[in-house]
Design a protein around this motif. Sequence first.
Motif, PDB file in Angstrom:
ATOM      1  N   THR A   6       7.903   3.549   6.397  1.00 31.42           N
ATOM      2  CA  THR A   6       6.559   2.990   6.484  1.00 31.42           C
ATOM      3  C   THR A   6       5.924   3.498   7.764  1.00 31.42           C
ATOM      4  O   THR A   6       6.471   3.322   8.851  1.00 31.42           O
ATOM      5  CB  THR A   6       6.571   1.452   6.489  1.00 31.42           C
ATOM      6  OG1 THR A   6       7.156   0.978   5.268  1.00 31.42           O
ATOM      7  CG2 THR A   6       5.155   0.909   6.593  1.00 31.42           C
ATOM      8  N   GLY A  21      -0.551   4.508   0.481  1.00 33.78           N
ATOM      9  CA  GLY A  21      -0.909   3.528   1.497  1.00 33.78           C
ATOM     10  C   GLY A  21      -1.631   2.349   0.896  1.00 33.78           C
ATOM     11  O   GLY A  21      -2.304   2.469  -0.140  1.00 33.78           O
ATOM     12  N   GLY A  46      -5.495   1.346   7.069  1.00 28.93           N
ATOM     13  CA  GLY A  46      -4.284   2.101   6.782  1.00 28.93           C
ATOM     14  C   GLY A  46      -4.266   2.756   5.420  1.00 28.93           C
ATOM     15  O   GLY A  46      -3.437   3.626   5.162  1.00 28.93           O
ATOM     16  N   ALA A  47      -5.178   2.364   4.532  1.00 28.21           N
ATOM     17  CA  ALA A  47      -5.279   2.998   3.211  1.00 28.21           C
ATOM     18  C   ALA A  47      -6.328   4.094   3.174  1.00 28.21           C
ATOM     19  O   ALA A  47      -6.459   4.793   2.165  1.00 28.21           O
ATOM     20  CB  ALA A  47      -5.603   1.945   2.148  1.00 28.21           C
ATOM     21  N   MET A  86       5.151   5.357   2.885  1.00 23.20           N
ATOM     22  CA  MET A  86       3.956   4.530   2.745  1.00 23.20           C
ATOM     23  C   MET A  86       3.251   4.353   4.093  1.00 23.20           C
ATOM     24  O   MET A  86       3.908   4.296   5.144  1.00 23.20           O
ATOM     25  CB  MET A  86       4.316   3.145   2.204  1.00 23.20           C
ATOM     26  CG  MET A  86       4.830   3.147   0.774  1.00 23.20           C
ATOM     27  SD  MET A  86       3.549   3.597  -0.423  1.00 23.20           S
ATOM     28  CE  MET A  86       4.217   5.177  -0.997  1.00 23.20           C
ATOM     29  N   GLY A  87       1.928   4.245   4.047  1.00 19.27           N
ATOM     30  CA  GLY A  87       1.145   4.007   5.248  1.00 19.27           C
ATOM     31  C   GLY A  87       0.397   2.694   5.174  1.00 19.27           C
ATOM     32  O   GLY A  87      -0.124   2.316   4.115  1.00 19.27           O
ATOM     33  N   THR A  88       0.344   1.984   6.280  1.00 21.78           N
ATOM     34  CA  THR A  88      -0.388   0.721   6.344  1.00 21.78           C
ATOM     35  C   THR A  88      -0.729   0.424   7.790  1.00 21.78           C
ATOM     36  O   THR A  88      -0.102   0.955   8.712  1.00 21.78           O
ATOM     37  CB  THR A  88       0.429  -0.432   5.729  1.00 21.78           C
ATOM     38  OG1 THR A  88      -0.378  -1.605   5.631  1.00 21.78           O
ATOM     39  CG2 THR A  88       1.668  -0.734   6.567  1.00 21.78           C
ATOM     40  N   ASP A 123      -3.713  -1.343   2.364  1.00 17.37           N
ATOM     41  CA  ASP A 123      -4.119  -2.345   3.347  1.00 17.37           C
ATOM     42  C   ASP A 123      -5.070  -3.319   2.677  1.00 17.37           C
ATOM     43  O   ASP A 123      -5.912  -2.914   1.867  1.00 17.37           O
ATOM     44  CB  ASP A 123      -4.801  -1.710   4.561  1.00 17.37           C
ATOM     45  CG  ASP A 123      -3.950  -1.771   5.827  1.00 17.37           C
ATOM     46  OD1 ASP A 123      -2.948  -2.513   5.828  1.00 17.37           O
ATOM     47  OD2 ASP A 123      -4.273  -1.084   6.796  1.00 17.37           O
ATOM     48  N   SER A 169      -2.728   6.161   9.095  1.00 16.07           N
ATOM     49  CA  SER A 169      -1.397   5.913   8.530  1.00 16.07           C
ATOM     50  C   SER A 169      -1.139   6.649   7.226  1.00 16.07           C
ATOM     51  O   SER A 169      -0.140   7.355   7.075  1.00 16.07           O
ATOM     52  CB  SER A 169      -1.189   4.409   8.320  1.00 16.07           C
ATOM     53  OG  SER A 169      -1.283   3.698   9.526  1.00 16.07           O
ATOM     54  N   SER A 170      -2.018   6.471   6.231  1.00 16.55           N
ATOM     55  CA  SER A 170      -1.713   7.046   4.918  1.00 16.55           C
ATOM     56  C   SER A 170      -2.229   8.462   4.757  1.00 16.55           C
ATOM     57  O   SER A 170      -2.149   9.036   3.664  1.00 16.55           O
ATOM     58  CB  SER A 170      -2.230   6.147   3.786  1.00 16.55           C
ATOM     59  OG  SER A 170      -3.627   5.996   3.827  1.00 16.55           O
TER      60      SER A 170
END
Length: 411
Positions: free
Chosen positions: A172, A203, A343-344, A114-116, A205, A179-180
């Motif tokens: 993460t 992701g 981050g999304a 996951m990305g954030t 956020d 990030s994502s």
Amino acid sequence: MEDRVRPASPPRLRPLNILAHTATTALGSGLEAQRRALRERRSGLRSNDFGNASLPCWIGRVGGLEEVVLPSHLQAFACRNNALAWMALHHDGITAALEQVVSRHGNARVAVVMGTSTSSIGATEEAYERLQVDAEGHRHFPSDLQRSRIHTPHSLGDFVQAATGLGGPCVTVATACSSSAKVFAQAARLIDAGLADAALVGGVDTLCGSVLFGFNALQLVAPTPCQPFDARRVGLSLGEAGGYAVLERADAGPASKLQLLGYGESSDAHHMSAPHPKGLGARLAMQAALQRAGIDAGQVGYLNLHGTSTPANDSIEAAAVAAMFPDSLHASSTKGWTGHTLGAAGIVESVFALLALTDGLLPGTLNSEIPDPACGPQIRFANAQADIHYAMNNSFGFGGNNCSLVFGRAG
């Protein structure tokens, strides 16, 4: 010296099937809401109504998020960010695809990546706002927010693993706005290393005070809806979103129409928040993604740009794109629809690139009308319709954390 950097070509990426993908943004929940708004050129931005001390700006706020209630067994994770993660999870066949890969490979062979950017920091902000003092004069969080699993950057990955029951590696990624996008690269490496056979990537956020007032302190927030690549642009519009994709080794299951073909990452570390003035990191990321995919720049049909609508970011990214791609490329920023979802952004804009592959809808750049002379002919403001075979996504983060992805139609 920087312009003479010639890194070794990375090896070709073994394609990964994309079994399902989804996004929930200010445009609505699921793929149909996204494609309808893109086609109608209908923005999800609205005048800022978030928080008690709202800034005069425009935001991309997800409707109905405040009404989401997590199941009882997940209440330890309850917060705005994880509510959006839960909301986004139940669309477009994500859970069904997970059931399929678990049945083929076993629960422990499916990773969660996951990305954030800020994760559940909104809940931590609330906890500090409501600090309580006991009889001895000690301050502590209110009882309803004394939940350690949300006051951590790993809250999102931890929650998604608990919500899905997946037992593989759980990571993460928090590299700001890339990030994502980087979750696709991380998952590809886990699978290539033999640590997993499939992965749930994504992701989330959400809006919070740290985001709104932090970006405003950097003088990056526009008082009007963002206008990426427009000569009049003055800053970004912030948003919130969540999304997912299910990846699997191409030789491990049924054929898939969509695939991850390449990724490229760079970390130029030029500045805490400003991009490299010559777009060095952006060029390195895009070049590596194309090389891993084994295609030339001229084969890309659509490129979803990072395109935040800040004066420096857009002109530098446009120059990097113009140096690498032919004039015929259709490149655009979709942040006028969703806002910059931090981050999304990587997962949301990857979903938009995948929609371009499946629907042939190449989004333009919403709210923008007057091209910046510094931008090349690749930057398009109007939507277009075309049958394409390859699409890319750029996501660039603070500190020079850059990622580019190449997606394609199988066969």
